[in-house]
Design a protein around this motif. Structure first.
Motif, PDB file in Angstrom:
ATOM      1  N   GLU A  31      43.587  39.995  31.673  1.00 44.30           N
ATOM      2  CA  GLU A  31      44.905  40.129  32.278  1.00 44.30           C
ATOM      3  C   GLU A  31      44.810  40.741  33.677  1.00 44.30           C
ATOM      4  O   GLU A  31      45.439  40.271  34.620  1.00 44.30           O
ATOM      5  CB  GLU A  31      45.764  41.009  31.371  1.00 44.30           C
ATOM      6  CG  GLU A  31      47.246  40.771  31.507  1.00 44.30           C
ATOM      7  CD  GLU A  31      48.003  41.459  30.369  1.00 44.30           C
ATOM      8  OE1 GLU A  31      48.838  42.326  30.676  1.00 44.30           O
ATOM      9  OE2 GLU A  31      47.707  41.150  29.194  1.00 44.30           O
ATOM     10  N   HIS A  32      43.993  41.775  33.795  1.00 42.40           N
ATOM     11  CA  HIS A  32      43.800  42.429  35.093  1.00 42.40           C
ATOM     12  C   HIS A  32      43.264  41.420  36.125  1.00 42.40           C
ATOM     13  O   HIS A  32      43.759  41.357  37.248  1.00 42.40           O
ATOM     14  CB  HIS A  32      42.829  43.608  34.944  1.00 42.40           C
ATOM     15  CG  HIS A  32      42.346  44.166  36.245  1.00 42.40           C
ATOM     16  ND1 HIS A  32      43.131  44.944  37.061  1.00 42.40           N
ATOM     17  CD2 HIS A  32      41.159  44.016  36.895  1.00 42.40           C
ATOM     18  CE1 HIS A  32      42.451  45.264  38.154  1.00 42.40           C
ATOM     19  NE2 HIS A  32      41.250  44.714  38.067  1.00 42.40           N
ATOM     20  N   LEU A  33      42.275  40.639  35.724  1.00 38.01           N
ATOM     21  CA  LEU A  33      41.689  39.665  36.651  1.00 38.01           C
ATOM     22  C   LEU A  33      42.697  38.584  37.031  1.00 38.01           C
ATOM     23  O   LEU A  33      42.783  38.190  38.203  1.00 38.01           O
ATOM     24  CB  LEU A  33      40.423  39.041  36.045  1.00 38.01           C
ATOM     25  CG  LEU A  33      39.225  39.999  35.912  1.00 38.01           C
ATOM     26  CD1 LEU A  33      38.090  39.356  35.130  1.00 38.01           C
ATOM     27  CD2 LEU A  33      38.724  40.469  37.284  1.00 38.01           C
ATOM     28  N   THR A  34      43.489  38.138  36.067  1.00 37.70           N
ATOM     29  CA  THR A  34      44.516  37.123  36.362  1.00 37.70           C
ATOM     30  C   THR A  34      45.509  37.672  37.390  1.00 37.70           C
ATOM     31  O   THR A  34      45.882  36.969  38.336  1.00 37.70           O
ATOM     32  CB  THR A  34      45.269  36.708  35.072  1.00 37.70           C
ATOM     33  OG1 THR A  34      44.304  36.320  34.103  1.00 37.70           O
ATOM     34  CG2 THR A  34      46.207  35.535  35.323  1.00 37.70           C
ATOM     35  N   GLU A  35      45.896  38.927  37.215  1.00 38.61           N
ATOM     36  CA  GLU A  35      46.823  39.556  38.171  1.00 38.61           C
ATOM     37  C   GLU A  35      46.232  39.610  39.579  1.00 38.61           C
ATOM     38  O   GLU A  35      46.946  39.564  40.566  1.00 38.61           O
ATOM     39  CB  GLU A  35      47.171  40.987  37.720  1.00 38.61           C
ATOM     40  CG  GLU A  35      48.250  41.008  36.656  1.00 38.61           C
ATOM     41  CD  GLU A  35      48.315  42.366  35.946  1.00 38.61           C
ATOM     42  OE1 GLU A  35      47.730  43.356  36.454  1.00 38.61           O
ATOM     43  OE2 GLU A  35      48.943  42.420  34.872  1.00 38.61           O
ATOM     44  N   GLN A  36      44.908  39.688  39.647  1.00 40.13           N
ATOM     45  CA  GLN A  36      44.241  39.722  40.954  1.00 40.13           C
ATOM     46  C   GLN A  36      43.914  38.315  41.470  1.00 40.13           C
ATOM     47  O   GLN A  36      43.229  38.154  42.477  1.00 40.13           O
ATOM     48  CB  GLN A  36      42.943  40.534  40.877  1.00 40.13           C
ATOM     49  CG  GLN A  36      43.126  41.967  40.399  1.00 40.13           C
ATOM     50  CD  GLN A  36      44.209  42.706  41.169  1.00 40.13           C
ATOM     51  OE1 GLN A  36      44.258  42.657  42.399  1.00 40.13           O
ATOM     52  NE2 GLN A  36      45.099  43.377  40.446  1.00 40.13           N
ATOM     53  N   GLY A  37      44.376  37.304  40.740  1.00 42.89           N
ATOM     54  CA  GLY A  37      44.144  35.921  41.181  1.00 42.89           C
ATOM     55  C   GLY A  37      42.778  35.382  40.816  1.00 42.89           C
ATOM     56  O   GLY A  37      42.289  34.435  41.433  1.00 42.89           O
ATOM     57  N   THR A  59      32.334  35.457  46.688  1.00 45.37           N
ATOM     58  CA  THR A  59      33.266  35.227  45.583  1.00 45.37           C
ATOM     59  C   THR A  59      32.843  36.041  44.356  1.00 45.37           C
ATOM     60  O   THR A  59      33.671  36.681  43.706  1.00 45.37           O
ATOM     61  CB  THR A  59      33.291  33.718  45.239  1.00 45.37           C
ATOM     62  OG1 THR A  59      33.553  32.995  46.431  1.00 45.37           O
ATOM     63  CG2 THR A  59      34.345  33.390  44.203  1.00 45.37           C
ATOM     64  N   GLN A  60      31.559  36.037  44.086  1.00 49.02           N
ATOM     65  CA  GLN A  60      31.070  36.772  42.919  1.00 49.02           C
ATOM     66  C   GLN A  60      31.260  38.284  43.080  1.00 49.02           C
ATOM     67  O   GLN A  60      31.600  38.979  42.127  1.00 49.02           O
ATOM     68  CB  GLN A  60      29.598  36.438  42.684  1.00 49.02           C
ATOM     69  CG  GLN A  60      29.390  35.007  42.214  1.00 49.02           C
ATOM     70  CD  GLN A  60      27.940  34.743  41.871  1.00 49.02           C
ATOM     71  OE1 GLN A  60      27.145  34.394  42.738  1.00 49.02           O
ATOM     72  NE2 GLN A  60      27.575  34.919  40.618  1.00 49.02           N
ATOM     73  N   ARG A  61      31.047  38.767  44.299  1.00 47.56           N
ATOM     74  CA  ARG A  61      31.256  40.200  44.564  1.00 47.56           C
ATOM     75  C   ARG A  61      32.708  40.594  44.327  1.00 47.56           C
ATOM     76  O   ARG A  61      33.008  41.669  43.818  1.00 47.56           O
ATOM     77  CB  ARG A  61      30.876  40.542  46.012  1.00 47.56           C
ATOM     78  CG  ARG A  61      29.402  40.722  46.223  1.00 47.56           C
ATOM     79  CD  ARG A  61      29.097  41.286  47.604  1.00 47.56           C
ATOM     80  NE  ARG A  61      27.656  41.329  47.779  1.00 47.56           N
ATOM     81  CZ  ARG A  61      26.869  42.282  47.279  1.00 47.56           C
ATOM     82  NH1 ARG A  61      27.383  43.295  46.617  1.00 47.56           N
ATOM     83  NH2 ARG A  61      25.566  42.229  47.460  1.00 47.56           N
ATOM     84  N   GLU A  69      36.507  43.579  41.082  1.00 47.27           N
ATOM     85  CA  GLU A  69      37.742  43.756  40.305  1.00 47.27           C
ATOM     86  C   GLU A  69      37.439  44.214  38.879  1.00 47.27           C
ATOM     87  O   GLU A  69      38.187  45.009  38.313  1.00 47.27           O
ATOM     88  CB  GLU A  69      38.573  42.470  40.288  1.00 47.27           C
ATOM     89  CG  GLU A  69      39.326  42.207  41.588  1.00 47.27           C
ATOM     90  CD  GLU A  69      40.249  43.356  42.018  1.00 47.27           C
ATOM     91  OE1 GLU A  69      40.684  44.143  41.148  1.00 47.27           O
ATOM     92  OE2 GLU A  69      40.520  43.471  43.221  1.00 47.27           O
ATOM     93  N   ILE A  70      36.352  43.710  38.299  1.00 51.15           N
ATOM     94  CA  ILE A  70      35.973  44.160  36.952  1.00 51.15           C
ATOM     95  C   ILE A  70      35.685  45.668  36.998  1.00 51.15           C
ATOM     96  O   ILE A  70      36.151  46.427  36.146  1.00 51.15           O
ATOM     97  CB  ILE A  70      34.722  43.387  36.433  1.00 51.15           C
ATOM     98  CG1 ILE A  70      35.055  41.901  36.234  1.00 51.15           C
ATOM     99  CG2 ILE A  70      34.208  43.992  35.122  1.00 51.15           C
ATOM    100  CD1 ILE A  70      33.872  41.010  35.890  1.00 51.15           C
ATOM    101  N   GLY A  71      34.961  46.071  38.044  1.00 54.77           N
ATOM    102  CA  GLY A  71      34.579  47.473  38.192  1.00 54.77           C
ATOM    103  C   GLY A  71      35.762  48.407  38.421  1.00 54.77           C
ATOM    104  O   GLY A  71      35.682  49.596  38.120  1.00 54.77           O
TER     105      GLY A  71
END
Ligand SMILES: *Cc1c(COP(=O)(O)O)cnc(C)c1O
Length: 369
Positions: A303-309, A356-358, A363-365
């Motif tokens: 959910e957090h990642l989706t919110e960040q696009g 992109t990977q960074r 965002e995960i971090g």
């Protein structure tokens, strides 16, 4: 998906990179006006058989059809049991049911996400005729153990290689170790067409002959149908496109493997995340880069990642043995059930790029410290 800054999969870089060659291939088919079982299918079957190091390669309509036809060509029928993994796409089990057999689900190894070789033997009964391992996410199942058991109990082995084209186990291409290999060219797969497509591979002349007959309505000779088969052919346009893609497949796989190494490096200091296990016996092609998120935080992270696009995927939220079709007759398979709540597939494609990977890992971090 359009509001995502980073999608889970972006096919456009690969399409744009070889745009001219694809157009030429499509144009060639239109000029020939031959759309079914023409020169491109024939040439593609020869080229892909050479690439894989296998005697016979047969184009079919989809990976699902490849499984159904392979099972029938291997002699699997009503009342037979086929041992398989519950942690896969529905089509794996569906194909077994389609031929009238029963899928018997065996729990997985949480490190590889693949069928646990030590649990197979106890599931073998009088009715067992085959083992159907899946090389999930592009990682090889433990084929040595599986082949040993198959030999001991005289079982066929049909490899679901839909997610692992080009992957290897002990130096051999996946899909060429068991009796029959099944591949999918669904656009998102490692070797993807611009539509549906699939492939069956085998070294067995008899299996190849039956499969060849089944894909064209059960006829060896047109209009002299011998059995009830299918209309399941790879078409010329897809074959022409796949011939182009096959020449770049090693590059594409290398791109995925490089991206996977970068993720591993970037993710290593984040606690509570398990990065993919790399079996030293195998060559993982990273159709998916799937992490495990511990402490019940997977959905929160998604959910957090989706919110960040940032788009991520869950393959698969419900193990097949818990789906309505199979759940009544299935035992509990605790590892598959737990892992289904932990897995998260991060964005990956050849040439995804370090920036992109960074961003994804950054965002995960932010959420998981
Ligand atoms: C994609 C897939 C299939 C089915 O392939 P289609 O070409 O979509 O029919 C079967 N098994 C697995 C594991 C898959 O990922």
């Amino acid at each position: 998906m359009s509001n995502l800054k980073i999608p889970p999969l972006d096919l456009t870089p690969e399409i744009e990179k070889h745009w001219g060659e694809y157009m030429k291939a499509i144009e060639g088919v239109l000029k020939s006006a031959q759309f079914i079982m023409g020169p491109n299918v024939k040439a593609f079957e020869e080229e892909i058989a050479r690439y894989l190091g296998v005697k016979h390669a047969l184009g079919v309509n989809s990976g699902t059809d490849a499984l159904v036809i392979a099972l029938r060509a291997a002699g699997i029928k009503e009342k037979d049991e086929v041992i398989t993994t519950p942690f896969t796409f529905f089509a794996t089990a569906e194909a077994i049911s389609q031929v009238g057999a029963t899928p018997v689900f065996v729990d997985i190894d949480e490190r590889t996400f693949n069928i646990h070789p030590e649990l197979i033997e106890q599931a073998i009964t009088e009715c067992t005729r085959a083992i159907l391992p899946v090389h999930l996410y592009g990682q090889a199942a433990d084929m040595s153990s599986i082949m040993n058991l198959a030999q001991k109990y005289n079982l066929k082995v049909i490899e679901d290689t839909a997610q692992a084209f080009g992957g290897e186990y002990k130096g051999r291409k996946l899909g060429t170790i068991g009796d029959v290999g099944c591949y999918s060219f669904f656009p998102s797969k490692t070797l993807g067409a611009f539509g549906d497509g699939g492939l069956i591979t085998t070294d067995d002349d008899n299996v190849a002959e039956i499969a060849r007959m089944l894909r064209v309505h059960g006829a060896k000779k047109k209009y002299y149908n011998e059995t009830v088969g299918y209309n399941s052919r790879l078409d010329e346009i897809q074959a022409a496109i796949l011939r182009v893609k096959l020449t770049y497949i090693d590059e594409a796989i290398e791109g995925r493997r490089e991206a996977a190494q970068r993720y591993r490096e970037l993710l290593k200091d984040i606690p509570g995340i398990i990065t993919p296990f790399e079996d030293p016996d195998g060559k993982h092609v990273y159709h998916q880069y799937t992490i495990r998120v511990l402490d019940g935080r997977r959905d929160e992270l998604k959910e957090h990642l989706t919110e960040q696009g940032i788009g991520t995927m869950i393959y698969y939220p419900v193990p097949v043995h818990q789906l309505p079709v199979y759940r009544e007759n299935s035992p509990m398979l605790p590892v598959a059930e737990r892992v289904a709540a932990e897995v998260l597939s991060l964005p990956i494609w050849p040439g995804i790029g370090e920036e992109t990977q960074r961003e994804v890992v950054g965002e995960i971090g932010k959420l998981i410290k």
